[in-house]
Design an enzyme around this catalytic site. Sequence first.
Site, PDB file in Angstrom:
ATOM      1  N   ASN A   1       5.029   0.889  -7.690  1.00 55.12           N
ATOM      2  CA  ASN A   1       4.464   2.086  -6.471  1.00 55.12           C
ATOM      3  C   ASN A   1       3.608   3.111  -7.359  1.00 55.12           C
ATOM      4  O   ASN A   1       4.334   3.084  -8.658  1.00 55.12           O
ATOM      5  CB  ASN A   1       5.057   1.842  -5.502  1.00 55.12           C
ATOM      6  CG  ASN A   1       4.212   2.319  -3.694  1.00 55.12           C
ATOM      7  OD1 ASN A   1       3.438   3.280  -4.403  1.00 55.12           O
ATOM      8  ND2 ASN A   1       4.351   1.281  -3.376  1.00 55.12           N
TER       9      ASN A   1
ATOM     10  N   PRO B   1       0.595  -1.201  -0.328  1.00 52.52           N
ATOM     11  CA  PRO B   1       0.267   0.202  -0.232  1.00 52.52           C
ATOM     12  C   PRO B   1       0.479   1.228   0.125  1.00 52.52           C
ATOM     13  O   PRO B   1       2.089   1.201   0.604  1.00 52.52           O
ATOM     14  CB  PRO B   1      -0.802   0.137   1.219  1.00 52.52           C
ATOM     15  CG  PRO B   1      -0.519  -1.119   1.344  1.00 52.52           C
ATOM     16  CD  PRO B   1       0.477  -2.035   0.758  1.00 52.52           C
ATOM     17  N   CYS B   2      -0.038   2.244  -0.486  1.00 53.08           N
ATOM     18  CA  CYS B   2       1.297   3.897  -0.988  1.00 53.08           C
ATOM     19  C   CYS B   2       0.967   4.478   0.375  1.00 53.08           C
ATOM     20  O   CYS B   2       1.001   5.599   0.213  1.00 53.08           O
ATOM     21  CB  CYS B   2       1.357   3.825  -2.199  1.00 53.08           C
ATOM     22  SG  CYS B   2      -0.775   4.185  -3.040  1.00 53.08           S
ATOM     23  N   GLN B   3      -0.351   4.516   0.614  1.00 53.87           N
ATOM     24  CA  GLN B   3      -1.592   5.791   0.769  1.00 53.87           C
ATOM     25  C   GLN B   3      -0.561   6.785   2.160  1.00 53.87           C
ATOM     26  O   GLN B   3      -0.423   7.873   2.418  1.00 53.87           O
ATOM     27  CB  GLN B   3      -2.520   5.511   1.633  1.00 53.87           C
ATOM     28  CG  GLN B   3      -3.665   5.154   0.505  1.00 53.87           C
ATOM     29  CD  GLN B   3      -3.733   3.732   0.538  1.00 53.87           C
ATOM     30  OE1 GLN B   3      -2.444   2.976   0.303  1.00 53.87           O
ATOM     31  NE2 GLN B   3      -4.721   2.872   0.418  1.00 53.87           N
TER      32      GLN B   3
END
Length: 327
Positions: A130, A71-73
């Site tokens: 990503n 996940p990149c958030q």
Amino acid sequence: MLQILELFGGIGSPRIALRNMGIPVKSIDYVEIDEKAVRSYNAMFTGELPYKTQDVCGWNLRPDILIHGSPCQDFSIAGHQGRQTKDDGRINYGRGADRGSGTRSSLMWETINIIRNMGAWRPKVVVWENVKNVLSKRMNKNFRKYISEMDSMGYTSNFKVLNAMDFGLPQKRERVFTVSMLGGEFDFSEMEKRPVENLEAFLQPAVDDWYTITAPSMVSCIGKTGVLQRITIIKDFCYTITERPDRAPGCGCLPIGNGKYRYLTERECWRLQGYSDEDFDAAATVNSRRALYKQAGNSIPVPIFESMFDTLLNGGKKIYSSQQTLF
């Protein structure tokens, strides 16, 4: 037979790519915490024992290729500050080191932990995907830290921003791909590109009225320029498909005549990520419209993996070591 390990596996685009290429592959494990994505994965790869939702932390297996799209958030190592460090100053990525940070992208460091715990035996190739923003001024330090950690384990890493449009899909989707290799170096210029296919081939000829945009607040944003909230009109290609193209259609909307517009359908979103209708139909039998949209938005375009794996397995000047093939 090629052995792969899918971390943050989503709906399995790397394995779909290898299947499409006819390459015998064994997924020694598939790790995904989203139960609905696991449903779709199991539906597409029938005939196997069903996978269950699994946390990525602490995995320790031996694949040829490890693929992770964490996940990149919250892409940050801030959660490690104040943690115990190794004698040489590197962060201790022991299991649980970041479990209390509340971030999701910090799970990326669990992949470092997994590879380091493998000891002398490690995957020959590690692929990480990503968002383009990891190269921004604010996040670049963390991206470079990842490269540094891979380097400390003997990997040579190269990265490049790849656009799905360069691999046949009429979707402007830019993502950073990092390929780290032991005993070799990946050359992105050797990946075969494809001309963009006609958008019409991905669209359904007729769709339900449910997809027509009717909310006044959204209708007023269609085709606007120079404003924060706007919905682009799709012409030759769409923009990045996200988790909610039916509520926040950053990918754009389609004109349907008489001044009306519609959202992309779930099937169209899957097609624009490179999945077949057979794959979509299998997933649609076990998932809701909302889940299918989310899975498409979180996936990685299949044709990019097809080109990347073709370069890794079948050609390229720099993927060989001492005149021996990689696998």
